[in-house]
Design a protein around this motif. Structure first.
Motif, PDB file in Angstrom:
ATOM      1  N   CYS A 335      35.908  41.932  55.859  1.00 59.87           N
ATOM      2  CA  CYS A 335      36.913  42.231  54.826  1.00 59.87           C
ATOM      3  C   CYS A 335      36.326  42.159  53.417  1.00 59.87           C
ATOM      4  CB  CYS A 335      38.092  41.261  54.946  1.00 59.87           C
ATOM      5  SG  CYS A 335      38.931  41.310  56.537  1.00 59.87           S
ATOM      6  N   TYR A 336      35.020  42.341  53.304  1.00 62.13           N
ATOM      7  CA  TYR A 336      34.344  42.170  52.012  1.00 62.13           C
ATOM      8  C   TYR A 336      34.977  43.031  50.927  1.00 62.13           C
ATOM      9  CZ  TYR A 336      30.650  42.193  48.466  1.00 62.13           C
ATOM     10  OH  TYR A 336      29.959  42.087  47.290  1.00 62.13           O
ATOM     11  N   LYS A 337      35.163  44.318  51.197  1.00 58.79           N
ATOM     12  CA  LYS A 337      35.695  45.223  50.179  1.00 58.79           C
ATOM     13  C   LYS A 337      37.109  44.842  49.783  1.00 58.79           C
ATOM     14  CE  LYS A 337      32.886  49.282  51.299  1.00 58.79           C
ATOM     15  NZ  LYS A 337      32.907  50.717  51.716  1.00 58.79           N
ATOM     16  N   GLU A 338      37.912  44.452  50.760  1.00 55.90           N
ATOM     17  CA  GLU A 338      39.301  44.083  50.489  1.00 55.90           C
ATOM     18  C   GLU A 338      39.360  42.805  49.650  1.00 55.90           C
ATOM     19  OE1 GLU A 338      43.433  43.444  53.063  1.00 55.90           O
ATOM     20  OE2 GLU A 338      41.534  43.913  54.081  1.00 55.90           O
ATOM     21  N   LYS A 339      38.501  41.837  49.978  1.00 60.87           N
ATOM     22  CA  LYS A 339      38.469  40.579  49.220  1.00 60.87           C
ATOM     23  C   LYS A 339      37.935  40.806  47.806  1.00 60.87           C
ATOM     24  CE  LYS A 339      37.895  37.591  53.281  1.00 60.87           C
ATOM     25  NZ  LYS A 339      37.023  36.629  53.987  1.00 60.87           N
ATOM     26  N   LEU A 340      36.901  41.646  47.691  1.00 58.45           N
ATOM     27  CA  LEU A 340      36.335  41.940  46.373  1.00 58.45           C
ATOM     28  C   LEU A 340      37.361  42.632  45.481  1.00 58.45           C
ATOM     29  CD1 LEU A 340      33.947  41.943  44.445  1.00 58.45           C
ATOM     30  CD2 LEU A 340      33.154  44.064  45.518  1.00 58.45           C
ATOM     31  N   GLU A 341      38.140  43.512  46.057  1.00 61.40           N
ATOM     32  CA  GLU A 341      39.197  44.190  45.299  1.00 61.40           C
ATOM     33  C   GLU A 341      40.220  43.182  44.784  1.00 61.40           C
ATOM     34  OE1 GLU A 341      42.626  47.640  45.998  1.00 61.40           O
ATOM     35  OE2 GLU A 341      41.034  47.347  47.488  1.00 61.40           O
ATOM     36  N   ALA A 342      40.565  42.196  45.616  1.00 61.21           N
ATOM     37  CA  ALA A 342      41.520  41.157  45.197  1.00 61.21           C
ATOM     38  C   ALA A 342      40.935  40.327  44.049  1.00 61.21           C
ATOM     39  CB  ALA A 342      41.869  40.265  46.381  1.00 61.21           C
ATOM     40  N   LEU A 343      39.654  40.000  44.139  1.00 62.67           N
ATOM     41  CA  LEU A 343      39.005  39.226  43.070  1.00 62.67           C
ATOM     42  C   LEU A 343      38.977  40.013  41.759  1.00 62.67           C
ATOM     43  CD1 LEU A 343      35.997  37.644  45.006  1.00 62.67           C
ATOM     44  CD2 LEU A 343      37.920  36.394  43.994  1.00 62.67           C
ATOM     45  N   ARG A 344      38.609  41.288  41.856  1.00 59.27           N
ATOM     46  CA  ARG A 344      38.497  42.108  40.647  1.00 59.27           C
ATOM     47  C   ARG A 344      39.846  42.277  39.955  1.00 59.27           C
ATOM     48  NH1 ARG A 344      34.248  46.714  42.915  1.00 59.27           N
ATOM     49  NH2 ARG A 344      32.335  45.524  42.432  1.00 59.27           N
ATOM     50  N   LYS A 345      40.901  42.269  40.732  1.00 57.68           N
ATOM     51  CA  LYS A 345      42.239  42.383  40.165  1.00 57.68           C
ATOM     52  C   LYS A 345      42.523  41.243  39.201  1.00 57.68           C
ATOM     53  CE  LYS A 345      47.106  42.876  41.466  1.00 57.68           C
ATOM     54  NZ  LYS A 345      48.067  43.002  42.585  1.00 57.68           N
ATOM     55  N   TYR A 346      41.882  40.099  39.446  1.00 57.51           N
ATOM     56  CA  TYR A 346      42.103  38.926  38.599  1.00 57.51           C
ATOM     57  C   TYR A 346      40.872  38.584  37.745  1.00 57.51           C
ATOM     58  CZ  TYR A 346      46.404  38.330  41.173  1.00 57.51           C
ATOM     59  OH  TYR A 346      47.660  38.533  41.712  1.00 57.51           O
ATOM     60  N   GLY A 347      40.029  39.586  37.522  1.00 55.31           N
ATOM     61  CA  GLY A 347      38.919  39.419  36.594  1.00 55.31           C
ATOM     62  C   GLY A 347      37.735  38.667  37.146  1.00 55.31           C
ATOM     63  N   LEU A 348      37.628  38.554  38.480  1.00 50.94           N
ATOM     64  CA  LEU A 348      36.512  37.844  39.100  1.00 50.94           C
ATOM     65  C   LEU A 348      35.592  38.821  39.815  1.00 50.94           C
ATOM     66  CD1 LEU A 348      38.428  34.771  40.594  1.00 50.94           C
ATOM     67  CD2 LEU A 348      37.230  34.914  38.418  1.00 50.94           C
ATOM     68  N   SER A 349      34.409  38.339  40.175  1.00 52.78           N
ATOM     69  CA  SER A 349      33.430  39.160  40.889  1.00 52.78           C
ATOM     70  C   SER A 349      33.078  38.502  42.216  1.00 52.78           C
ATOM     71  CB  SER A 349      32.174  39.357  40.040  1.00 52.78           C
ATOM     72  OG  SER A 349      31.572  38.110  39.771  1.00 52.78           O
ATOM     73  N   ALA A 350      32.173  39.122  42.938  1.00 52.44           N
ATOM     74  CA  ALA A 350      31.797  38.610  44.262  1.00 52.44           C
ATOM     75  C   ALA A 350      31.024  37.300  44.164  1.00 52.44           C
ATOM     76  CB  ALA A 350      30.963  39.646  45.009  1.00 52.44           C
ATOM     77  N   THR A 351      30.392  37.052  43.028  1.00 50.93           N
ATOM     78  CA  THR A 351      29.688  35.789  42.784  1.00 50.93           C
ATOM     79  C   THR A 351      30.277  35.134  41.544  1.00 50.93           C
ATOM     80  OG1 THR A 351      27.636  36.603  43.777  1.00 50.93           O
ATOM     81  CG2 THR A 351      27.466  34.721  42.297  1.00 50.93           C
ATOM     82  N   GLU A 352      30.676  33.884  41.683  1.00 52.19           N
ATOM     83  CA  GLU A 352      31.270  33.142  40.566  1.00 52.19           C
ATOM     84  C   GLU A 352      30.666  31.749  40.503  1.00 52.19           C
ATOM     85  OE1 GLU A 352      33.361  34.009  38.177  1.00 52.19           O
ATOM     86  OE2 GLU A 352      33.618  36.069  38.910  1.00 52.19           O
ATOM     87  N   CYS A 353      30.772  31.144  39.324  1.00 50.27           N
ATOM     88  CA  CYS A 353      30.325  29.765  39.133  1.00 50.27           C
ATOM     89  C   CYS A 353      31.516  28.886  38.776  1.00 50.27           C
ATOM     90  CB  CYS A 353      29.277  29.681  38.029  1.00 50.27           C
ATOM     91  SG  CYS A 353      27.697  30.434  38.459  1.00 50.27           S
ATOM     92  N   PHE A 354      31.567  27.704  39.366  1.00 48.02           N
ATOM     93  CA  PHE A 354      32.640  26.755  39.112  1.00 48.02           C
ATOM     94  C   PHE A 354      32.036  25.394  38.780  1.00 48.02           C
ATOM     95  CE2 PHE A 354      34.373  29.983  41.924  1.00 48.02           C
ATOM     96  CZ  PHE A 354      35.594  30.284  41.336  1.00 48.02           C
ATOM     97  N   PRO A 355      32.641  24.657  37.831  1.00 47.60           N
ATOM     98  CA  PRO A 355      32.087  23.360  37.447  1.00 47.60           C
ATOM     99  C   PRO A 355      32.382  22.283  38.486  1.00 47.60           C
ATOM    100  CG  PRO A 355      34.108  23.772  36.228  1.00 47.60           C
ATOM    101  CD  PRO A 355      33.836  25.012  37.031  1.00 47.60           C
ATOM    102  N   VAL A 356      31.345  21.583  38.898  1.00 46.58           N
ATOM    103  CA  VAL A 356      31.489  20.448  39.810  1.00 46.58           C
ATOM    104  C   VAL A 356      31.150  19.190  39.021  1.00 46.58           C
ATOM    105  CG1 VAL A 356      30.632  19.348  41.908  1.00 46.58           C
ATOM    106  CG2 VAL A 356      30.901  21.832  41.824  1.00 46.58           C
ATOM    107  N   ARG A 357      32.035  18.208  39.077  1.00 50.00           N
ATOM    108  CA  ARG A 357      31.819  16.948  38.369  1.00 50.00           C
ATOM    109  C   ARG A 357      31.501  15.844  39.364  1.00 50.00           C
ATOM    110  NH1 ARG A 357      33.329  17.424  33.103  1.00 50.00           N
ATOM    111  NH2 ARG A 357      34.696  19.174  32.565  1.00 50.00           N
ATOM    112  N   ILE A 358      31.109  14.709  38.829  1.00 51.22           N
ATOM    113  CA  ILE A 358      30.796  13.573  39.694  1.00 51.22           C
ATOM    114  C   ILE A 358      32.054  13.113  40.425  1.00 51.22           C
ATOM    115  CG2 ILE A 358      31.242  11.675  38.078  1.00 51.22           C
ATOM    116  CD1 ILE A 358      28.067  11.992  40.197  1.00 51.22           C
TER     117      ILE A 358
END
Length: 497
Positions: A335-358
């Motif tokens: 479902c890669y294309k379908e998931k990528l389309e959902a991400l792009r709808k909300y301004g995200l891409s196939a690769t994202e970075c998120f902050p991890v704290r202690i």
């Protein structure tokens, strides 16, 4: 190190498109003598500069001579008597040190607005300022150009004593070469942010040069306004510009106040005090004579502090520290294309970075992981997951899908371990780096940059190790629960047989 107050915004340079007014005016160059910079500039997108001489203004980062002259000029210009003085310090090369006992809760500084540098400050070359404002140049590049213009007029500028006390080469990743960024920050996501920042500074300079400077060479000669001087001015702005909430968010350079260094252990910051009509901060602890006085630059990670200010706090001292964890949709997903389309709808891409704290990781990371591992049968939830990953969901924030919880935790764990392996590789190789360098000056620089990179990598790896431990424990508990449930089920089955 960096002697700044609170950095004003998370975004970089506002994009600007000049819209010249229809009317024109005659330029009348002033008779002040400028001090040129000898540079050769490439006009390609990846602008490079070869500097034949150093920036002629400013001072060494630890100079007290120019700092003392600054204090005298500020006092003569209306700065009230101070309880602090500029001295060489252990944290930050030079900083403000208590001259008298300072109480907790005491207001200090009281720098009047007449000593601020803002977008409204008067230019020594008034015609240059008029051209930039007619072209609607935003505050950041406007102030960067203003600093260079005033610096080039030396003693003829009102700000000559301030500019003389600024570091000739600010501690900033803007001064790292691409080779150094790739070599020392290969494991950290800060490397990419540094590359983007350099690219934005170069792009901003090129935009100004093509739209404005080239059309007014008498006002903006290339020997003064070039990529090297813009790297200097943006380095100053990134490390010293402050937003003043009580002045409707006005941004300013505040001489004297920007000599204060950062401590992760204090929460006080600069703001305008309407009652005293000056920039102040309120101490959150007492200081004895001889102690360095600190403020906070904001709740920033070690990587962010290195990016803008050029230093990394001591290991374990920054409660706001975090590491950017990179996660990606598997391209093998049906479902890669379908998931990528959902991400792009909300301004995200196939690769994202998120902050991890202690202390853990954000719900947005969990939502992205849910989307990444969700089976085709959950396709109706793809958009909900993508919205939650972007933090644009107006309903559910903390998604829970117990049926794929184990796969989600394993997905995040795998991503952590990929990052940990990169840090391991760099830290293991760092000991043997630069053994072939023979120039003492070059060796000192590389050793300094490498130590910063080692300190950053160690702090970021420490956070990932903590996340790895928590994830493994959670997975162990889930699998123990599944095993216990299976044992009970088998027991019942044998009983009924």
């Amino acid at each position: 190190m960096a002697e700044v107050s609170r950095i004003l915004q998370s975004s970089f340079i506002p994009s600007f498109h000049s819209h010249p007014k229809s009317h024109t005016f005659q330029s009348h160059p002033l008779s002040f003598r400028r001090h040129p910079i000898q540079c050769s500039i490439s006009t390609t997108e990846s602008t490079k500069a070869t500097v034949a001489q150093k920036i002629p203004w400013g001072c060494d980062i630890d100079s007290l001579e120019n700092a003392s002259a600054l204090q005298k000029w500020l006092t003569d210009s209306g700065l009230p008597p101070q309880k602090m003085g500029i001295q060489k310090v252990e944290v930050g090369e030079r900083g403000l040190v208590a001259l008298k006992n300072i109480r907790k809760g005491e207001k200090l500084l009281f720098v009047p607005p007449s000593l601020f540098i803002t977008a409204d400050s008067e230019w020594t070359n008034g015609e240059a300022g008029k051209v930039l404002k007619q072209n609607s140049v935003p505050d950041w590049p406007l102030l960067a150009t203003y600093l260079i213009s005033e610096a080039s007029y030396l003693k003829s500028s009102r700000w000559s004593n301030y500019i003389s006390a600024l570091p000739r080469q600010p501690y900033s990743l803007l001064y790292w070469t691409r080779e150094e960024l790739d070599r020392y920050l290969e494991a950290s996501q800060i490397r990419q942010r540094a590359i983007e920042r350099v690219t934005n500074v170069v792009g901003t300079y090129n935009d100004l040069r093509l739209r404005i400077f080239s059309k007014h060479p008498d006002l903006f000669p290339e020997e003064v306004f070039n990529i090297e001087t813009f790297k200097w001015s943006f380095g100053i702005i990134f490390s010293r510009l402050v937003r003043l909430p009580s002045m409707d968010g006005k941004v300013a350079l505040v001489p004297w106040a920007d000599m204060l260094n950062h401590s992760c252990e204090v929460d006080t910051f600069l703001d305008y005090d309407k009652s005293s009509q000056g920039v102040v901060f309120t101490t959150d602890r007492p200081y004895q004579p001889g102690e360095q006085v600190f403020i906070s630059y904001g709740k920033k990670s070690n990587g962010e502090l290195l990016l803008s200010y050029g230093f990394v706090p001591s290991k374990g001292t920054n409660p706001s520290d975090s590491v950017e964890l990179s996660v990606s949709l598997p391209k093998s997903d049906k479902c890669y294309k379908e998931k990528l389309e959902a991400l792009r709808k909300y301004g995200l891409s196939a690769t994202e970075c998120f902050p991890v704290r202690i202390t853990g990781w954000p719900s947005e990371l969990m939502a992205f992981a849910y989307l990444a591992v969700s089976p085709p049968s959950m396709n109706k939830q793809f958009e909900e997951m993508a919205a939650a990953a972007s933090n644009k969901s107006t309903t559910r924030k903390d998604l829970r899908y117990p049926e794929i919880e184990e796969e989600v935790l394993q997905f995040i764990l795998d991503s952590c371990e990929v990052s940990i392996s990169k840090y391991n590789k760099f830290l293991q190789a760092s000991g043997s780096m630069d053994l072939d360098v023979t120039s003492p000056k070059q060796l000192n620089r590389r050793l300094f940059l490498k130590q910063l990179a080692v300190d950053l990598s160690t702090s970021e790896q420490r956070i990932l190790f903590r996340a790895q431990y928590i994830l493994r424990r959670q997975l162990r508990d889930i699998r123990k629960g599944e095993l216990r449930a299976l044992t009970i089920f088998n027991g019942f089955r044998k009983f009924f047989k």
